[in-house]
Design an enzyme around this catalytic site. Sequence first.
Site, PDB file in Angstrom:
ATOM      1  N   GLY A 130      -4.039  10.114  -4.727  1.00  9.40           N
ATOM      2  CA  GLY A 130      -4.072  10.411  -6.149  1.00  9.40           C
ATOM      3  C   GLY A 130      -2.994  11.404  -6.529  1.00  9.40           C
ATOM      4  O   GLY A 130      -3.283  12.588  -6.753  1.00  9.40           O
ATOM      5  N   SER A 132       0.518  10.257  -8.442  1.00  9.75           N
ATOM      6  CA  SER A 132       1.214   9.878  -9.681  1.00  9.75           C
ATOM      7  C   SER A 132       0.258   9.810 -10.869  1.00  9.75           C
ATOM      8  O   SER A 132      -0.922   9.475 -10.734  1.00  9.75           O
ATOM      9  CB  SER A 132       1.893   8.515  -9.508  1.00  9.75           C
ATOM     10  OG  SER A 132       2.907   8.583  -8.538  1.00  9.75           O
ATOM     11  N   SER A 164      -2.488   2.929  -4.641  1.00 13.04           N
ATOM     12  CA  SER A 164      -2.554   1.833  -3.669  1.00 13.04           C
ATOM     13  C   SER A 164      -3.892   1.850  -2.945  1.00 13.04           C
ATOM     14  O   SER A 164      -4.376   2.910  -2.533  1.00 13.04           O
ATOM     15  CB  SER A 164      -1.410   1.949  -2.661  1.00 13.04           C
ATOM     16  OG  SER A 164      -0.164   1.850  -3.303  1.00 13.04           O
ATOM     17  N   GLU A 247       4.871  10.144   4.899  1.00  6.36           N
ATOM     18  CA  GLU A 247       4.939   8.790   4.324  1.00  6.36           C
ATOM     19  C   GLU A 247       6.319   8.187   4.533  1.00  6.36           C
ATOM     20  O   GLU A 247       6.459   7.043   4.951  1.00  6.36           O
ATOM     21  CB  GLU A 247       4.608   8.832   2.839  1.00  6.36           C
ATOM     22  CG  GLU A 247       4.664   7.475   2.169  1.00  6.36           C
ATOM     23  CD  GLU A 247       4.281   7.511   0.701  1.00  6.36           C
ATOM     24  OE1 GLU A 247       3.872   6.469   0.176  1.00  6.36           O
ATOM     25  OE2 GLU A 247       4.396   8.577   0.077  1.00  6.36           O
ATOM     26  N   SER A 384      11.157   7.737  -6.147  1.00  2.50           N
ATOM     27  CA  SER A 384      12.215   6.883  -6.681  1.00  2.50           C
ATOM     28  C   SER A 384      13.561   7.201  -6.033  1.00  2.50           C
ATOM     29  O   SER A 384      13.791   8.312  -5.535  1.00  2.50           O
ATOM     30  CB  SER A 384      12.326   7.074  -8.199  1.00  2.50           C
ATOM     31  OG  SER A 384      12.827   8.362  -8.503  1.00  2.50           O
TER      32      SER A 384
END
Length: 409
Positions: A130, A132, A164, A247, A384
């Site tokens: 949790g 974004s 996700s 990640e 990004s």
Amino acid sequence: MDVVYPPEAEAFREQIRAFLAEYLPPDWSGGGALPPDERRASAHRWRQALAERGLVAVSWPKEYGGAGLSAIEQVVLDEEVARAGAPEGLENDLLGIQLLGNTLIALGSEEQKKYFLPRILSGEDRWCQGFSEPEAGSDLASVRTKAVLDGDQWVLNGQKIWTSAGACANWIFVLARTDPDGLKHASLSVLLVPMDQPGLVVRPIVNAAGHASFSEVFLTDARTPAANVVGRVGDGWVVAMTLLGFERASQVTTAAINFGRELDRLCELARERGLQRDPRIRDALAWCYSRVQIMRYQGYRGLTLLVNGQRPGADAAISKVVWSEYFQRYTELAAEILGLEVLSPEGPGNGEALIVPEPGTPNSAACWTDELLYARAATIYAGSSQIQRNVIGEQLLGLPKEPRPQAVG
């Protein structure tokens, strides 16, 4: 660069190969050849087989349920599983083991490690992320979800998005603002929150490929014990960056194997369409090959850092940029090879791929179209490309920070 693994790692590799030869059927072509429902069942059976042999998290300490081996053995296991085309792992495991679990080992309290880590390994606790929010994606420090201490519990209010595996998780690690008057980065905390409660609602989101692989999560007076803060209150930014480092480093050496397999599949597609001698297509395939090799050696470099006891840092941003932009380029090349077929694709689709399709995935136009659509998000999720380039420039190259827009009025 010395890419020879030590003898003990190669001995472990032989054990894994023997296990894979025993477990996988002789005619196994990969999970991608199975129907979606059977693929999921196969993944659950595979996880159980790993758990029975202590292979779910081989680099975790034994006192928390791991095998107590090194990062090299973990990578060896991942490499052999990828090469054999064993069933794809469950996404909740990626989030629970590679991200949260490793972060708890690095920064969690002893009580958190003893309670949560065994439950992650058993599969009792299934995690999602949790971080974004609708107005806090790339600028993660702008999260608005608030957590207020009420006695011995935190009360959370806010919204998370692009979560996700949120629909099949029962726990979520939340980046929330615990000090509304504090500085932007210094007022955040990471909290571990149970999802089975009235104050938490999960709504699946259908992506461009037609699959509900992520969700939005609404927290309305959701609660969690005061002790469920990772690190100290206000250390959320450090915890979040540590977790995101795990990640981005989670594919250390397997990205090159997985994407290399997909490149073989792409070359076969070019041959099927009679374009293997087209100079433009050959040049693009050569570019793809060079990027796979960059991923390979960048992975070995990352492994060296892990072996030396260093946590993933800013250099993980390099790997993230390389693989995510490669993911988009090779699927775009597939669309160029398919030509007009991509407008009306036929054949079996790919299903809900996590990063790259499993071995055995059909070389159909529908499958490549699924991958093309899924790949559009690759340069956004997990950080990004624009933000990754800022990290590379500012933290690795020492360049000045990107100018911020001036406030109006």
